[in-house]
Design a protein around this motif. Structure first.
Motif, PDB file in Angstrom:
ATOM      1  N   UNK A 209     -44.503 -73.674  13.316  1.00 22.62           N
ATOM      2  CA  UNK A 209     -44.418 -74.827  12.409  1.00 22.62           C
ATOM      3  C   UNK A 209     -42.977 -75.335  12.304  1.00 22.62           C
ATOM      4  N   UNK A 210     -42.028 -74.417  12.232  1.00 20.40           N
ATOM      5  CA  UNK A 210     -40.615 -74.813  12.138  1.00 20.40           C
ATOM      6  C   UNK A 210     -40.216 -75.640  13.355  1.00 20.40           C
ATOM      7  N   UNK A 211     -40.644 -75.189  14.524  1.00 18.96           N
ATOM      8  CA  UNK A 211     -40.314 -75.928  15.746  1.00 18.96           C
ATOM      9  C   UNK A 211     -40.909 -77.336  15.702  1.00 18.96           C
ATOM     10  N   UNK A 212     -42.172 -77.450  15.315  1.00 16.13           N
ATOM     11  CA  UNK A 212     -42.812 -78.767  15.261  1.00 16.13           C
ATOM     12  C   UNK A 212     -42.123 -79.676  14.244  1.00 16.13           C
ATOM     13  N   UNK A 213     -41.813 -79.140  13.071  1.00 17.03           N
ATOM     14  CA  UNK A 213     -41.171 -79.944  12.030  1.00 17.03           C
ATOM     15  C   UNK A 213     -39.832 -80.483  12.511  1.00 17.03           C
TER      16      UNK A 213
END
Length: 393
Positions: A209-213
């Motif tokens: 999720x951090x990467x996508x955000x």
């Protein structure tokens, strides 16, 4: 010595109030404010106090109106359903600012109406769902509204849905069709084990999720509420917890390997969190304009969900018994659409009617994060002190 608190019987309060109102004339006025009720003769005694109250905290009506609207909407007991009490109060609620950040008053629900034009152009929306039917069912109207208002959208489906209804491959097809229907720019499949998210290391989910955000520069998230109550599905509450943690960490300096590839810290500023029970809702979104879009996107869920092809299935079952329903006549699409609008989204109908709307969705809305490593709060004590005391070097 502390006095024991006494529980006041609600029926007794109503009985006393009705006795009071019984002695009034129909055209005698009642002032409803934060402090209670005042009759005409009492208003003169408390003019100073009334003048201190803001106009949107006071509602003056005649006895007849009070009985018709107050008892019907729950105003007497201070219910938030007073929002639906009159057209004036609806307009006042529309003008109020939605609660911001972590300082939220859950006793007073706000309403978000559709906005004309493209006020969100340039902003990025990430709609995250544990399963292929979660966004369409719980946030189908909101997502249609936000994209219509200018957002660039992305869909992220967390589990592989392998243990649910329908075939594995059909769930993949359904997710892509949902993203295409909304005109989203991309759809991501994390393919985590269905109904077993509580068995995996949440750190793996957070990192993704951090990467996508960061990579997408997400401004607004729509997802399961990490603080939702009475949630029995582990995929739902694990997804919510991982998303909220990732949202916060994405704005920090964790995972510096991202920075080497030009992917820097980024913090989404708005969250629309949905839950099945809705106890944490502080925002009601008017989806009346988008209810048909919500139904249409749910019809794309062939593998699972309560919409899909259920209208046709019911029509076929009734035909075997020599019966039919008018709403199921016509082609298959019409039968499925009418079935969904009549039977599937009754909760959206009831919620809307409670607040004077035709159709609505409820959310735990949060924004304006109080702490951000990379963007100093201009209203913080430090920044205020600098403005008052800093001198040229």
């Amino acid at each position: 010595m502390k006095m024991k608190s006494r529980n006041i019987c609600f029926p007794a309060i109503i009985a006393i109030l009705l006795l009071l109102l019984n002695g009034m004339k129909d055209d005698q006025r009642i002032t409803c404010g934060a402090g209670g009720l005042l009759l005409d003769n009492q208003q003169e005694l408390y003019q100073n106090e009334l003048s201190l109250l803001k106009p949107n905290n006071i509602c003056i009506m005649k006895r007849k109106e009070f009985l018709q609207k107050g008892l019907a909407t729950g105003t007497i007991i201070g219910s938030s359903s007073w929002v639906a009490g009159s057209d004036d109060s609806l307009q006042k609620t529309q003008d109020k600012r939605v609660p911001r950040g972590y300082d939220v008053d859950y006793e007073e629900v706000k309403i978000e109406w559709p906005v004309p034009g493209k006020p969100h152009k340039g902003k990025v929306l990430l709609a995250i769902q544990p399963h292929s039917d979660d966004i369409p069912l719980s946030a189908g109207g909101l997502v249609a509204k936000l994209i219509d208002e200018g957002y660039t959208g992305y869909l992220c489906s967390v589990t592989d849905d392998a243990r649910g209804e329908g075939k594995y491959e059909q769930n993949r097809i359904d997710n892509q069709k949902i993203a295409d229907f909304y005109g989203m720019k991309g759809s991501f499949e994390l393919l985590m084990p269905h109904h077993q998210l509580d068995s995996i290391g949440i750190q793996d989910l957070k990192q993704r999720f951090i990467f996508l955000i960061r990579a997408l520069k997400v401004d607004t998230i729509v997802c399961m509420d990490p603080w939702g109550h009475y949630e029995e599905n582990p995929d739902h509450y694990v997804t919510g917890l991982a998303v909220e943690a990732a949202r916060w960490i994405a704005g920090a300096n964790d995972y510096p390997e991202h920075f080497a590839f030009g992917i820097g810290p980024y913090t989404p500023k708005e969250r629309y969190y949905y839950s099945r029970a809705g106890e944490t809702n502080n925002l009601i979104v008017d989806i009346s304009k988008y209810i048909d879009r919500k139904i249409e996107v749910n019809l794309l869920n062939i593998a699972k969900g309560p919409a899909g092809n259920n209208g046709v299935k019911l029509r076929e079952r009734l035909a075997k018994d020599g019966k039919k329903l008018t709403i199921l006549e016509g082609d298959d699409y019409t039968a499925n659409f009418n079935y969904a609008k009549t039977f599937v989204f009754t909760d959206n109908k009831r919620l809307g009617e409670k607040y004077g709307l035709e159709w609505a969705e409820g959310y735990h809305y949060m924004t304006e994060i109080p702490f951000d490593n990379h963007a100093p709060d201009p209203n913080s004590p430090v920044e205020e002190y600098i403005r008052k005391n800093a001198v040229p070097k």
